[in-house]
Design a protein around this motif. Structure first.
Motif, PDB file in Angstrom:
ATOM      1  N   UNK A   1      42.111  34.545  25.726  1.00 17.26           N
ATOM      2  CA  UNK A   1      40.926  33.794  25.305  1.00 17.26           C
ATOM      3  C   UNK A   1      41.324  32.716  24.299  1.00 17.26           C
ATOM      4  N   UNK A   2      41.965  33.148  23.206  1.00 16.71           N
ATOM      5  CA  UNK A   2      42.483  32.158  22.248  1.00 16.71           C
ATOM      6  C   UNK A   2      43.592  32.762  21.397  1.00 16.71           C
ATOM      7  N   UNK A   3      44.412  31.881  20.864  1.00 19.72           N
ATOM      8  CA  UNK A   3      45.495  32.302  19.965  1.00 19.72           C
ATOM      9  C   UNK A   3      45.162  31.757  18.577  1.00 19.72           C
ATOM     10  N   UNK A   4      45.184  32.663  17.583  1.00 23.47           N
ATOM     11  CA  UNK A   4      44.804  32.189  16.260  1.00 23.47           C
ATOM     12  C   UNK A   4      45.921  32.469  15.257  1.00 23.47           C
ATOM     13  N   UNK A   5      46.185  31.470  14.472  1.00 24.49           N
ATOM     14  CA  UNK A   5      47.193  31.632  13.416  1.00 24.49           C
ATOM     15  C   UNK A   5      46.505  32.191  12.187  1.00 24.49           C
ATOM     16  N   UNK A   6      46.692  33.478  11.942  1.00 24.16           N
ATOM     17  CA  UNK A   6      46.071  34.087  10.760  1.00 24.16           C
ATOM     18  C   UNK A   6      46.718  33.538   9.491  1.00 24.16           C
ATOM     19  N   UNK A   7      47.973  33.172   9.638  1.00 21.88           N
ATOM     20  CA  UNK A   7      48.691  32.609   8.498  1.00 21.88           C
ATOM     21  C   UNK A   7      48.023  31.351   7.978  1.00 21.88           C
ATOM     22  N   UNK A   8      47.384  30.630   8.901  1.00 23.42           N
ATOM     23  CA  UNK A   8      46.732  29.392   8.501  1.00 23.42           C
ATOM     24  C   UNK A   8      45.657  29.658   7.458  1.00 23.42           C
ATOM     25  N   UNK A   9      44.866  30.713   7.729  1.00 21.59           N
ATOM     26  CA  UNK A   9      43.831  31.089   6.759  1.00 21.59           C
ATOM     27  C   UNK A   9      44.467  31.531   5.453  1.00 21.59           C
ATOM     28  N   UNK A  10      45.531  32.356   5.589  1.00 17.88           N
ATOM     29  CA  UNK A  10      46.215  32.837   4.386  1.00 17.88           C
ATOM     30  C   UNK A  10      46.798  31.677   3.593  1.00 17.88           C
ATOM     31  N   UNK A  11      47.366  30.708   4.321  1.00 21.52           N
ATOM     32  CA  UNK A  11      47.939  29.556   3.639  1.00 21.52           C
ATOM     33  C   UNK A  11      46.903  28.846   2.796  1.00 21.52           C
ATOM     34  N   UNK A  12      45.695  28.723   3.398  1.00 21.42           N
ATOM     35  CA  UNK A  12      44.646  28.048   2.642  1.00 21.42           C
ATOM     36  C   UNK A  12      44.248  28.866   1.411  1.00 21.42           C
ATOM     37  N   UNK A  13      44.158  30.190   1.622  1.00 21.44           N
ATOM     38  CA  UNK A  13      43.805  31.068   0.507  1.00 21.44           C
ATOM     39  C   UNK A  13      44.847  30.962  -0.609  1.00 21.44           C
ATOM     40  N   UNK A  14      46.121  31.003  -0.168  1.00 29.34           N
ATOM     41  CA  UNK A  14      47.172  30.997  -1.180  1.00 29.34           C
ATOM     42  C   UNK A  14      47.312  29.640  -1.846  1.00 29.34           C
ATOM     43  N   UNK A  15      47.020  28.571  -1.084  1.00 29.92           N
ATOM     44  CA  UNK A  15      47.116  27.270  -1.738  1.00 29.92           C
ATOM     45  C   UNK A  15      46.024  27.149  -2.800  1.00 29.92           C
ATOM     46  N   UNK A  16      44.888  27.811  -2.534  1.00 28.41           N
ATOM     47  CA  UNK A  16      43.825  27.847  -3.543  1.00 28.41           C
ATOM     48  C   UNK A  16      44.298  28.608  -4.786  1.00 28.41           C
ATOM     49  N   UNK A  17      44.899  29.771  -4.529  1.00 28.86           N
ATOM     50  CA  UNK A  17      45.378  30.591  -5.653  1.00 28.86           C
ATOM     51  C   UNK A  17      46.511  29.895  -6.400  1.00 28.86           C
ATOM     52  N   UNK A  18      47.409  29.275  -5.627  1.00 26.74           N
ATOM     53  CA  UNK A  18      48.499  28.537  -6.276  1.00 26.74           C
ATOM     54  C   UNK A  18      47.941  27.414  -7.129  1.00 26.74           C
ATOM     55  N   UNK A  19      46.904  26.761  -6.596  1.00 27.64           N
ATOM     56  CA  UNK A  19      46.262  25.696  -7.359  1.00 27.64           C
ATOM     57  C   UNK A  19      45.703  26.227  -8.658  1.00 27.64           C
ATOM     58  N   UNK A  20      45.049  27.387  -8.584  1.00 30.81           N
ATOM     59  CA  UNK A  20      44.482  27.992  -9.793  1.00 30.81           C
ATOM     60  C   UNK A  20      45.592  28.305 -10.789  1.00 30.81           C
ATOM     61  N   UNK A  21      46.686  28.847 -10.255  1.00 30.73           N
ATOM     62  CA  UNK A  21      47.808  29.171 -11.146  1.00 30.73           C
ATOM     63  C   UNK A  21      48.362  27.908 -11.797  1.00 30.73           C
ATOM     64  N   UNK A  22      48.581  26.866 -10.957  1.00 33.29           N
ATOM     65  CA  UNK A  22      49.159  25.633 -11.494  1.00 33.29           C
ATOM     66  C   UNK A  22      48.246  24.981 -12.523  1.00 33.29           C
TER      67      UNK A  22
END
Lengths: 229, 294
Positions: B147-168
């Protein structure tokens, strides 16, 4: 014990040297008046001996040690062999007479036992026994200068440098201070005193070194303040 | 060294400059507190990465009308693939079970979702998580039962870039505050040296060593740095007790956010204390060397 050879000191802000090719020698135990008008180089002379400043050219040695090449960390050692007295006394206003004198020993790490012993001795010598617990503000000018002399002398320096020590005192009080300096000189301490006070110079008849615009113009044993005065 | 003498000089110095000392302590505390927060967030991010990245990276959702053969074919292709590290198969029932667990806090949602609404899937862990595109190309959506292929990492990347941003951002503010703290320390020390110029002048003339003259000032700054660090550590403890452990209790229990352990704070506390004392002491020393004649 103190030797200046062709010492010149130029301050960058002024075109005229504060000291101009001054050479002289002062022996251990001498009493020397350093005279001359304001700006003649007296204070510079004293500052150079303390290594508060270095000469632009020429060499200065004290106690056989050449000051020009002395490293920074050796300077405190040099200063422990010299005492200083100033016109404005420079006492610590929030400390008693005894504490002011003890301060000079505390900061060079003398043992408490020694301090407790020598501070009363030196206070007695300068005539301030019984005033050890007073604050400087409770003393007269002459008494304050005695405290300053006690502080300068308490570590038994080889040389006592006095920059106009009687400049703020009336003639009678000055006389007392001079007697005290003479007494210190008799213990073998070399005394170099910069002054304007011709009464004192004339009455003491000691060696006189006169500076004029930074130039040594007279060096006379048993001299008076002004020739023909 | 006369300890009493030095300590009484330090105490006098701190008292004489009380307002400056308080300002110095507070800016130091804020700076160090933010630095500690930044470090805690950094630790949290790496904990979260362990929680999430270990799990699924790519999900291959199967179509409703997938045939048994198509499923087996996909499975064997995954087994043969050089890109795949491991994979698991999740049936419709298992997917529904997991869904029930994940949304146990929202019973209406669970009730309104039919048991067969969730697709079956292969959960794939790649040898190199960056190679998601290759898998996606290999299993085109809408063909052969996929049906479809989804990159779960993509969501995680966005989450972590948010967290990294908060840290920075936290660390950036901490750095600015640290700069303010250093300037304040420098100023306070200059003021202290000016206040005590009579003492230091005499010390210089009677031949006190440089070290002896400077030490009270350096200690004065170091003590203020230490008090600031202790306040910052107290702030971190309060944040954990009052905010993290209370407000974030739900997500932490559900395993979405890692908890902030006491051990993490215990690890950061000495770092903060050393930074506070060290930076203040060094700032004082440099100030004395540059601006003050002792």
């Amino acid at each position: 014990m103190i030797e200046l050879q062709h010492v010149t000191k130029l301050y960058p802000a002024s075109g005229r040297p504060a000291l101009d090719d001054v050479s002289t020698e002062i022996d251990k135990g001498e009493f020397v008046f350093l005279i001359g008008s304001s700006g003649s180089g007296k204070s510079t002379f004293l500052r150079l001996l303390l290594k508060e400043d270095t000469p632009t050219s020429g060499t200065i040695s004290v106690n056989g040690k050449v000051l020009n090449t002395m490293s920074k960390w050796q300077v405190p050692k040099l200063r422990r062999t010299m005492g200083c007295v100033f016109q404005d006394f420079r006492l610590l206003r929030d400390r008693t007479v005894a504490q002011n004198v003890a301060f000079a020993l505390e900061v060079i790490n003398k043992p408490t036992r020694t301090i407790k012993r020598v501070v009363p001795e030196v206070l007695e010598m300068v005539g301030l026994e019984g005033k050890a617990q007073r604050l400087p503000s409770e003393l007269s000018g002459g008494e304050q200068q005695r405290v300053a002399i006690a502080r300068a002398f308490v570590n038994r320096p080889l040389v006592l440098l006095a920059d106009e020590p009687t400049g703020n005192l009336d003639p009678e009080t000055s006389e007392g201070i001079m007697l005290l300096l003479e007494r210190i000189n008799r213990t073998g301490t070399t005394v170099i005193m910069a002054t304007h006070d011709y009464h004192i110079v004339d009455s003491m008849r000691r060696r006189v070194i006169e500076l004029n615009g930074g130039v040594l113009t007279r060096d006379q044993s048993r001299g008076v303040y002004g020739v023909g005065r | 060294m006369r300890v009493n003498f030095v300590l009484s000089e330090v105490a006098t110095g701190l008292r004489r400059n009380l307002t400056m000392t308080v300002a110095m302590i507070l800016t130091t505390a804020i700076s160090l507190g933010l630095m500690g927060t930044g470090l805690l967030i950094a630790g949290m991010i790496s904990d979260m990465k362990e929680i999430y990245y270990d799990k699924v990276q790519v999900s291959i959702f199967l179509a409703d009308d997938v045939t048994e053969e198509q499923r087996t074919a996909i499975q064997s292709r995954l087994e043969d693939s050089d890109e795949v590290k491991t994979f698991i198969y999740e049936s419709k029932d298992e997917a529904y079970e997991r869904f029930q667990q994940q949304f146990s806090q929202q019973p209406e949602l669970v009730e309104n979702t039919p048991a067969d609404a969730l697709p079956e899937s292969f959960r794939v862990e790649l040898i190199n998580p960056e190679r998601y595109e290759v898998i996606k190309a290999e299993f085109p959506a809408g063909a052969e039962g996929v049906d479809q292929v989804r990159d779960e990492g993509d969501f995680l990347d966005r989450l972590f870039s948010l967290l990294n941003g908060a840290r920075n951002a936290t660390i950036a503010v901490a750095v600015v505050q640290a700069l303010a703290a250093l300037l304040l320390i420098s100023n306070t020390i200059q003021l202290a040296a000016f206040n005590r110029r009579n003492e230091t002048n005499i010390m210089r003339l009677v031949g006190a060593s440089r070290w002896y003259t400077q030490l009270p000032f350096i200690l004065e700054a170091a003590v203020a740095g230490l008090i600031g660090a202790l306040l910052a550590i107290g702030g971190l403890v309060l944040t954990k007790v009052l905010f993290v452990d209370r407000t974030l209790a739900g997500p932490i229990k559900a395993g979405i956010i890692p908890p902030v352990d006491w051990s993490a704070i215990a690890f950061i506390a000495p770092v903060i204390a050393a930074a506070g004392v060290g930076l203040a002491g060094i700032a004082a020393y440099v100030t004395l060397r540059l601006y003050v004649r002792l």
